[in-house]
Write a protein that holds these residues in place. Structure first.
Motif, PDB file in Angstrom:
ATOM      1  N   ILE A  31       0.867  -1.171   0.000  1.00 48.88           N
ATOM      2  CA  ILE A  31       0.000   0.000   0.000  1.00 48.88           C
ATOM      3  C   ILE A  31       0.905   1.224   0.000  1.00 48.88           C
ATOM      4  O   ILE A  31       1.882   1.293   0.759  1.00 48.88           O
ATOM      5  CB  ILE A  31      -0.973  -0.010   1.197  1.00 48.88           C
ATOM      6  CG1 ILE A  31      -1.897   1.208   1.142  1.00 48.88           C
ATOM      7  CG2 ILE A  31      -0.260  -0.123   2.521  1.00 48.88           C
ATOM      8  CD1 ILE A  31      -3.052   1.148   2.149  1.00 48.88           C
ATOM      9  N   TYR A  57      -1.302  -0.776  -4.266  1.00 47.03           N
ATOM     10  CA  TYR A  57      -2.560  -0.168  -3.868  1.00 47.03           C
ATOM     11  C   TYR A  57      -2.292   1.282  -3.460  1.00 47.03           C
ATOM     12  O   TYR A  57      -1.577   1.533  -2.487  1.00 47.03           O
ATOM     13  CB  TYR A  57      -3.203  -0.974  -2.737  1.00 47.03           C
ATOM     14  CG  TYR A  57      -3.628  -2.340  -3.219  1.00 47.03           C
ATOM     15  CD1 TYR A  57      -4.923  -2.567  -3.673  1.00 47.03           C
ATOM     16  CD2 TYR A  57      -2.711  -3.389  -3.285  1.00 47.03           C
ATOM     17  CE1 TYR A  57      -5.312  -3.806  -4.163  1.00 47.03           C
ATOM     18  CE2 TYR A  57      -3.084  -4.631  -3.773  1.00 47.03           C
ATOM     19  CZ  TYR A  57      -4.382  -4.835  -4.216  1.00 47.03           C
ATOM     20  OH  TYR A  57      -4.752  -6.058  -4.708  1.00 47.03           O
ATOM     21  N   ASN A  59      -3.054   4.600  -1.936  1.00 41.43           N
ATOM     22  CA  ASN A  59      -3.896   5.130  -0.863  1.00 41.43           C
ATOM     23  C   ASN A  59      -3.950   6.663  -0.928  1.00 41.43           C
ATOM     24  O   ASN A  59      -3.349   7.351  -0.111  1.00 41.43           O
ATOM     25  CB  ASN A  59      -3.375   4.649   0.487  1.00 41.43           C
ATOM     26  CG  ASN A  59      -4.279   5.015   1.645  1.00 41.43           C
ATOM     27  OD1 ASN A  59      -3.804   5.302   2.737  1.00 41.43           O
ATOM     28  ND2 ASN A  59      -5.591   5.013   1.446  1.00 41.43           N
ATOM     29  N   MET A  81      -4.093  -0.417  -8.281  1.00 38.22           N
ATOM     30  CA  MET A  81      -5.471  -0.150  -7.888  1.00 38.22           C
ATOM     31  C   MET A  81      -5.491   1.052  -6.953  1.00 38.22           C
ATOM     32  O   MET A  81      -4.683   1.151  -6.026  1.00 38.22           O
ATOM     33  CB  MET A  81      -6.101  -1.355  -7.179  1.00 38.22           C
ATOM     34  CG  MET A  81      -7.529  -1.086  -6.697  1.00 38.22           C
ATOM     35  SD  MET A  81      -8.318  -2.525  -5.947  1.00 38.22           S
ATOM     36  CE  MET A  81      -8.682  -3.465  -7.427  1.00 38.22           C
ATOM     37  N   TYR A  82      -6.399   1.961  -7.206  1.00 32.56           N
ATOM     38  CA  TYR A  82      -6.612   3.108  -6.315  1.00 32.56           C
ATOM     39  C   TYR A  82      -7.454   2.628  -5.139  1.00 32.56           C
ATOM     40  O   TYR A  82      -8.519   2.035  -5.333  1.00 32.56           O
ATOM     41  CB  TYR A  82      -7.320   4.229  -7.063  1.00 32.56           C
ATOM     42  CG  TYR A  82      -7.468   5.498  -6.256  1.00 32.56           C
ATOM     43  CD1 TYR A  82      -6.362   6.305  -6.009  1.00 32.56           C
ATOM     44  CD2 TYR A  82      -8.709   5.883  -5.741  1.00 32.56           C
ATOM     45  CE1 TYR A  82      -6.494   7.481  -5.266  1.00 32.56           C
ATOM     46  CE2 TYR A  82      -8.842   7.046  -4.999  1.00 32.56           C
ATOM     47  CZ  TYR A  82      -7.732   7.843  -4.767  1.00 32.56           C
ATOM     48  OH  TYR A  82      -7.856   8.985  -4.029  1.00 32.56           O
ATOM     49  N   TYR A  83      -6.979   2.866  -3.912  1.00 29.22           N
ATOM     50  CA  TYR A  83      -7.661   2.329  -2.726  1.00 29.22           C
ATOM     51  C   TYR A  83      -7.683   3.417  -1.646  1.00 29.22           C
ATOM     52  O   TYR A  83      -6.786   3.514  -0.817  1.00 29.22           O
ATOM     53  CB  TYR A  83      -6.919   1.089  -2.214  1.00 29.22           C
ATOM     54  CG  TYR A  83      -7.803   0.134  -1.438  1.00 29.22           C
ATOM     55  CD1 TYR A  83      -8.233  -1.066  -2.003  1.00 29.22           C
ATOM     56  CD2 TYR A  83      -8.212   0.423  -0.144  1.00 29.22           C
ATOM     57  CE1 TYR A  83      -9.039  -1.948  -1.298  1.00 29.22           C
ATOM     58  CE2 TYR A  83      -9.012  -0.449   0.564  1.00 29.22           C
ATOM     59  CZ  TYR A  83      -9.427  -1.629  -0.013  1.00 29.22           C
ATOM     60  OH  TYR A  83     -10.236  -2.502   0.680  1.00 29.22           O
ATOM     61  N   VAL A  92      -6.453  -3.857   2.881  1.00 35.32           N
ATOM     62  CA  VAL A  92      -5.821  -4.054   1.572  1.00 35.32           C
ATOM     63  C   VAL A  92      -5.176  -5.432   1.488  1.00 35.32           C
ATOM     64  O   VAL A  92      -5.314  -6.146   0.486  1.00 35.32           O
ATOM     65  CB  VAL A  92      -4.776  -2.951   1.307  1.00 35.32           C
ATOM     66  CG1 VAL A  92      -3.808  -3.358   0.189  1.00 35.32           C
ATOM     67  CG2 VAL A  92      -5.461  -1.650   0.949  1.00 35.32           C
TER      68      VAL A  92
END
Length: 287
Positions: A31, A57, A59, A81-83, A92
């Protein structure tokens, strides 16, 4: 163990026995927030030690992370992936584990300031994990010991590689070095409630490379650095630490206390083991 968990565990075990080839031998799940300036070095370094897939990911980064990663995304080395959200690191990790469970043999759960280092440069990380987990059938994860690196006296961010700029670390006995990060067989992971180490299905465990079982995120006074370790560049320079502090934390609300810098800025030992990879890394990044 409820019925659903029982059947999930059985399916995972069957896959482990029957599946001979995975899409990726070793993937990394991370992340990331506002660490674009560091991520190419981190990716290219880990490719040199055996990582062949990265699940990144984002954040809520504000530093064009996706654009920096665009070439890696295009060639398939990075899945991005945008999280958004706060305190989502374990969330995550749980999400990613389900995503990678059947196409990655092993997964390392680490941060961008952590570099997995094989002690023997002739060995790649996946072969070390194979070597250890084969010896201990109940082992589902390899608990890799932290080695905390300090600022090496830098007040401001210097030019060049992280691994070249920060070569001074704490003594192995330093209390923060009791922590581990985990490289695991994702089919044996039940869930994450601690980003340092997952909960495994009953009967499986996390072990150090010398075979000691690790419960939770720390090894206590016994530290294992024989085959592999994680170089943890937590502070870097004072300027970079302040930037880290302002980003906030992925595991809890709030920010690091300013005292975290002085408490962890340990520069007791000169350690240049990782520089074995420096010239090759600079050559790759230069291209």
């Amino acid at each position: 163990m409820n019925i659903k968990t029982f059947f999930v565990k059985r399916i995972n075990l069957i896959v482990d026995k029957l599946k001979k080839n995975y899409d990726y031998n070793l993937a990394v799940v991370a992340i990331v927030k506002d660490e674009a300036p560091y991520i190419r070095e981190w990716i290219e370094y880990h490719k040199l030690v055996g990582v062949d897939k990265f699940y990144i990911y984002d954040n809520e980064s504000s530093d064009n992370l996706k654009e920096v990663l665009s070439a890696y995304i295009l060639n398939g080395e990075v899945e991005y992936m945008y999280y958004p959200g706060h305190r989502v690191q374990c969330e995550v990790y749980n999400f990613a584990t389900k995503r990678v469970k059947f196409n990655c043999k092993y997964v390392a759960y680490i941060d961008i300031d952590e570099f997995i280092l094989p002690i023997d440069a002739d060995k790649k990380v996946p072969s070390i994990v194979d070597e250890v987990l084969t010896l201990y059938p109940k082992a589902a994860g390899l608990a890799v010991q932290w080695l905390m690196f300090g600022s090496s006296g830098h007040k401001r961010k210097p030019e060049g590689l992280v691994i070249e700029n920060y070569t001074k670390c704490a003594e192995q006995s330093f209390h923060e070095n009791m922590y581990v990060k985990t490289i695991a067989n994702p089919r044996r992971i039940s869930c994450f409630v601690d980003p340092h180490a997952p909960c495994f299905y009953r009967s499986f465990c996390n072990i150090t490379s010398d075979g000691n079982v690790v419960k939770g995120s720390v090894t206590g006074e016994s530290r294992c650095y024989e085959l592999i370790r994680v170089n943890h560049y937590f502070t870097k320079s004072y300027e970079e630490f302040i930037a880290k502090r302002n980003r906030g934390r992925a595991t809890s609300e709030g920010i690091y206390d300013i005292s975290a810098f002085s408490n962890t800025d340990k520069n007791d030992v000169e350690d240049k083991c990782i520089l074995y990879y420096a010239d090759k890394l600079k050559e790759i990044l230069g291209k």
